[in-house]
Write an enzyme that holds these catalytic residues in place. Structure first.
Site, PDB file in Angstrom:
ATOM      1  N   LYS A 210     -37.777 -30.156  -8.157  1.00 35.29           N
ATOM      2  CA  LYS A 210     -36.395 -30.166  -8.645  1.00 35.29           C
ATOM      3  C   LYS A 210     -35.387 -30.295  -7.504  1.00 35.29           C
ATOM      4  CE  LYS A 210     -36.424 -26.204 -10.770  1.00 35.29           C
ATOM      5  NZ  LYS A 210     -37.768 -25.757 -10.325  1.00 35.29           N
TER       6      LYS A 210
ATOM      7  N   ARG B  51     -32.431 -19.930 -17.356  1.00 34.97           N
ATOM      8  CA  ARG B  51     -33.862 -19.632 -17.264  1.00 34.97           C
ATOM      9  C   ARG B  51     -34.369 -18.894 -18.500  1.00 34.97           C
ATOM     10  NH1 ARG B  51     -36.191 -19.749 -11.861  1.00 34.97           N
ATOM     11  NH2 ARG B  51     -34.608 -20.273 -10.309  1.00 34.97           N
TER      12      ARG B  51
ATOM     13  N   ARG C 133     -44.605 -24.512   2.155  1.00 30.89           N
ATOM     14  CA  ARG C 133     -43.199 -24.581   2.559  1.00 30.89           C
ATOM     15  C   ARG C 133     -42.934 -23.731   3.804  1.00 30.89           C
ATOM     16  NH1 ARG C 133     -39.921 -23.428  -3.055  1.00 30.89           N
ATOM     17  NH2 ARG C 133     -40.017 -25.512  -3.977  1.00 30.89           N
TER      18      ARG C 133
ATOM     19  N   ARG D  31     -40.778 -18.161   3.593  1.00 36.15           N
ATOM     20  CA  ARG D  31     -39.994 -17.203   2.824  1.00 36.15           C
ATOM     21  C   ARG D  31     -40.929 -16.272   2.063  1.00 36.15           C
ATOM     22  NH1 ARG D  31     -36.228 -21.309   0.297  1.00 36.15           N
ATOM     23  NH2 ARG D  31     -37.196 -20.637  -1.628  1.00 36.15           N
TER      24      ARG D  31
ATOM     25  N   ARG E 238     -43.868 -15.720 -10.413  1.00 38.03           N
ATOM     26  CA  ARG E 238     -42.797 -16.626 -10.846  1.00 38.03           C
ATOM     27  C   ARG E 238     -43.275 -17.560 -11.955  1.00 38.03           C
ATOM     28  NH1 ARG E 238     -41.343 -19.117  -5.197  1.00 38.03           N
ATOM     29  NH2 ARG E 238     -39.663 -20.244  -6.265  1.00 38.03           N
TER      30      ARG E 238
END
Length: 218
Positions: A15, A90, A129, A162, A173
Site C-alpha cells: 500500500k 480499519r 524491512r 522497527r 497485526r
C-alpha cells in the site's frame, strides 16, 4: 476521475508504494494514520505515547483516538479537492464515522482499492524491512539493499528494524486484520465502490491497474 479514495490491504501488501505513486500522479494529499502516529511518537506527544503502547505490541490504536486525528486532517484545505486515505478506516465503527464526516462535508468515498497479497509474501516483505534510525529512509534486505550493509545511503545513519516489523508482531497485526478489518470489504462491497487487486504483482503492473481505476477507465 475518482478523487476521494481509500487504500486497503494487510500490512506488507504494498500500500505504501502504491500510495506514493498515486499522490505523485494525481497530486492528492496522502492521509496516512501510520505516518501521523509515527510523527506523534517521534515528538513524544501525549497522543504519540498512547499510540506507541499499542503499536509496539502490534495492536490497533483505539477508534476514538484514530477518528479524531483523521477528522481534523480531512477538514484541512488541501483535502477539498480529494484525498488518499491509507490505514483508515480499519474497523466498521471507523467506516461509519468516516461516512458521517463525509456527509457533513457533502461528499462521499468514490473508490476503495483493496490490495490482497499471500501471507508468505507478507512475512517476507515485513521481516526484511529496515529503516534509517537518523533520517527514516526505508530499505529492505532483499529488494532495497543499502550500498553498505547496515548503513543509510542518504545520511550514513544506522539501519534498524522497527519493533512492529518482526514475525511475531506481524502475526498479531494479521490476526487483527482478519477479524476487524476484513469485514470492511463486505461493507464497501455493499456500498458498490470496492475493487480488489492482486498485490503479488510487481508495483509497476499494479499501478497500471490503479491508474485505470482512478481515471474511471475500468
Amino acid at each position: 476521475m475518482k478523487t476521494n479514495i481509500i487504500l486497503m490491504g494487510p500490512p506488507g501488501a504494498g500500500k505504501g508504494t502504491q500510495a506514493k505513486l498515486i499522490i505523485q500522479e494525481f497530486n492528492l494529499p496522502h492521509i496516512s494514520t501510520g505516518d501521523m502516529f509515527r510523527e506523534a511518537m517521534k515528538n513524544a506527544t501525549p497522543l504519540g505515547l498512547k499510540a506507541k503502547s499499542y503499536i509496539d505490541q502490534g495492536h490497533l490504536v483505539p477508534d476514538d483516538v484514530t477518528i479524531g486525528i483523521v477528522e481534523e486532517r480531512l477538514a484541512q484545505d488541501d483535502c477539498k479537492g480529494g484525498f488518499l486515505l491509507d490505514g483508515f478506516p480499519r474497523t466498521i465503527p471507523q467506516a461509519e464515522a468516516l461516512d458521517k464526516m463525509m456527509a457533513k462535508m457533502h461528499r462521499k468515498i468514490d473508490l476503495v482499492i483493496d490490495v490482497e497479497t499471500p501471507k508468505e509474501e507478507l512475512i517476507r516483505r515485513i521481516s526484511g524491512r529496515r529503516v534509517c534510525k537518523s533520517c527514516g529512509a526505508p530499505y529492505h534486505v532483499d529488494t532495497m539493499k543499502p550500498k553498505v550493509d547496515g548503513v543509510c545511503d542518504i545520511c550514513g545513519g544506522p539501519l534498524m528494524q522497527r519493533k512492529d516489523d518482526n514475525v511475531e508482531a506481524l502475526e498479531v497485526r494479521l490476526n487483527h486484520y482478519e477479524h476487524e478489518t476484513k469485514p470492511l470489504l463486505d461493507y464497501y462491497k455493499e456500498a458498490g465502490n470496492l475493487v480488489t487487486l492482486d498485490g503479488s504483482k510487481g508495483k509497476d503492473l499494479l499501478f497500471v491497474e490503479v491508474k485505470e481505476l482512478i481515471r474511471g477507465e475500468r
